[in-house]
Every structure is written in structure tokens, then in C-alpha cells.
Design a protein around this motif. Structure first.
Motif, PDB file in Angstrom:
ATOM      1  N   HIS A 123       5.551  -1.892   6.385  1.00 56.47           N
ATOM      2  CA  HIS A 123       4.337  -2.688   6.569  1.00 56.47           C
ATOM      3  C   HIS A 123       3.558  -2.240   7.809  1.00 56.47           C
ATOM      4  CE1 HIS A 123       4.520  -5.583   3.309  1.00 56.47           C
ATOM      5  NE2 HIS A 123       5.837  -5.656   3.501  1.00 56.47           N
ATOM      6  N   ARG A 126       1.734   0.798   6.830  1.00 58.11           N
ATOM      7  CA  ARG A 126       0.589   0.427   5.977  1.00 58.11           C
ATOM      8  C   ARG A 126      -0.589  -0.027   6.834  1.00 58.11           C
ATOM      9  NH1 ARG A 126      -1.033  -4.368   4.791  1.00 58.11           N
ATOM     10  NH2 ARG A 126       0.925  -5.362   5.372  1.00 58.11           N
ATOM     11  N   SER A 157      -2.170   3.842   1.746  1.00 59.28           N
ATOM     12  CA  SER A 157      -1.889   2.462   2.172  1.00 59.28           C
ATOM     13  C   SER A 157      -1.379   1.638   0.995  1.00 59.28           C
ATOM     14  CB  SER A 157      -3.108   1.814   2.825  1.00 59.28           C
ATOM     15  OG  SER A 157      -4.164   1.703   1.918  1.00 59.28           O
ATOM     16  N   LEU A 160       2.207   2.648   0.485  1.00 60.53           N
ATOM     17  CA  LEU A 160       3.104   2.067   1.488  1.00 60.53           C
ATOM     18  C   LEU A 160       3.398   0.602   1.191  1.00 60.53           C
ATOM     19  CD1 LEU A 160       1.630   3.829   4.630  1.00 60.53           C
ATOM     20  CD2 LEU A 160       3.912   4.207   3.621  1.00 60.53           C
ATOM     21  N   PHE A 161       2.435  -0.116   0.622  1.00 60.10           N
ATOM     22  CA  PHE A 161       2.704  -1.494   0.221  1.00 60.10           C
ATOM     23  C   PHE A 161       3.730  -1.534  -0.911  1.00 60.10           C
ATOM     24  CE2 PHE A 161       1.901  -5.148  -2.550  1.00 60.10           C
ATOM     25  CZ  PHE A 161       2.218  -6.160  -1.663  1.00 60.10           C
TER      26      PHE A 161
END
Length: 182
Positions: A123, A126, A157, A160-161
Motif C-alpha cells: 500500500h 501504491r 498503481s 500494486l493495489f
């Protein structure tokens, strides 16, 4: 070779191409933030839960170095051949997200960062990625930035979530749901 040059002692640095700019310039902030993101991707790559994803995360780090090189170049003066991104780099992230989403439960609520330290690292990465994207979009308003740079950061991003969710799943960690107070 000495690592220190003393050429930045007055608050200036050189872009690829030789142009001297203040270290506080937006362009420096952009590639500095991409470098910060790359460090967080390295931290994610080092997590045991990501052993099967180490090669992909290394590939992402390579692409971030490519983006950093692009951002560190003076588009007007640099004659150096700079590596570039390809549409396939973005498709790879999309394919990986699709693959992970096949095993993840449907997302019905907002997820708060947490549940496991490794998940929290994803997180943080992200968030740094989103900041890099915002800065690059700002730079793009006044200077040339390759279109794929913004697209890659946007997709990264998202990746990454989804990775944070996959890591929670792999670790058997709770996905922390946001419960709004009404």
C-alpha cells in the motif's frame, strides 16, 4: 571513481544532456519520486510472500529505471539514446492483475491499508506510485513526457493495489474493510 562530485553543492544538478536545473525543480521531484517508488518495489520483492513474483517485480524495477532515465533527460538537448517503454509493459501489468483477480474475492468495500506488514508495504508503494503519477502529469503540462510514462504509472498503481490483495490472500491475512461511520 568518487561518488561525490561537489557539483550539486549550490543546489543545482545536471540532466542528461547537460542542462543544469535546481534540485527543487519538478523534473527532479518526478524522477526522485520514481526512485523512491523503485526502492519500495525492492522492499516488496524481498518479502517472502512474493518469492514467486520476484522476477516480475524486478522487471517493474527495470521499467521504473527506464522511466527515471526518461525523466532525467533534457528532451531539448540530450542526444543520448534512452531506453523506452512499450505498450507490452502495460499489458504485462494488466495480465498479471487479471490473473490475480481470478482467485481473489470480489471487491465489495473499500480496503484500508494493513492486515500484515508485507501488505502494508504494498500500500505504501501504491501511494508513492500515485504521487509519482501526479507529479509526472504536472510536468507534462509544461514539458515533454512520453505518454506511456503516465499510462505505466497509472497501471502500476492499480497493479500494486491488486498485489496488496493477493499478498493478503496468500498470507491468510485479513483485508481490513473501511466501515464508514454514519
Amino acid at each position: 571513481m568518487k561518488i561525490y562530485t561537489r557539483t550539486g553543492d549550490q543546489g543545482l544538478t545536471s540532466l542528461i544532456g547537460g542542462t543544469r536545473v535546481p534540485k527543487s525543480s519538478l523534473r527532479i521531484d518526478c524522477y526522485g519520486t520514481v526512485d523512491e517508488l523503485n526502492s519500495y518495489i525492492g522492499l516488496l520483492r524481498d518479502q517472502d510472500v512474493n518469492a514467486s513474483r520476484r522476477d516480475l517485480l524486478k522487471e517493474i524495477q527495470d521499467r521504473l529505471f527506464t522511466i527515471g532515465s526518461s525523466l532525467a533527460s533534457d528532451p531539448e538537448k540530450s542526444k543520448m539514446k534512452i531506453p523506452d517503454l512499450h505498450a507490452e509493459d502495460i499489458r504485462l501489468l494488466e495480465q498479471e492483475m487479471d490473473r490475480m483477480n481470478e482467485v481473489l474475492p470480489e471487491l465489495r468495500v473499500f480496503i484500508l491499508p494493513g492486515g500484515h506488514q508485507s501488505v502494508s508495504f504494498a500500500h505504501v508503494a501504491r501511494c508513492v506510485c500515485r504521487r509519482a503519477e501526479r507529479l509526472v502529469i504536472s510536468l507534462q503540462e509544461d514539458a515533454f513526457v512520453a505518454e506511456l510514462v503516465v499510462m505505466y504509472l497509472n497501471r502500476l498503481s492499480d497493479y500494486l493495489f491488486v498485489l496488496s490483495r493477493q499478498m493478503a490472500h496468500d498470507l491468510g491475512a485479513e483485508e481490513v474493510s473501511w466501515r464508514p461511520r454514519m
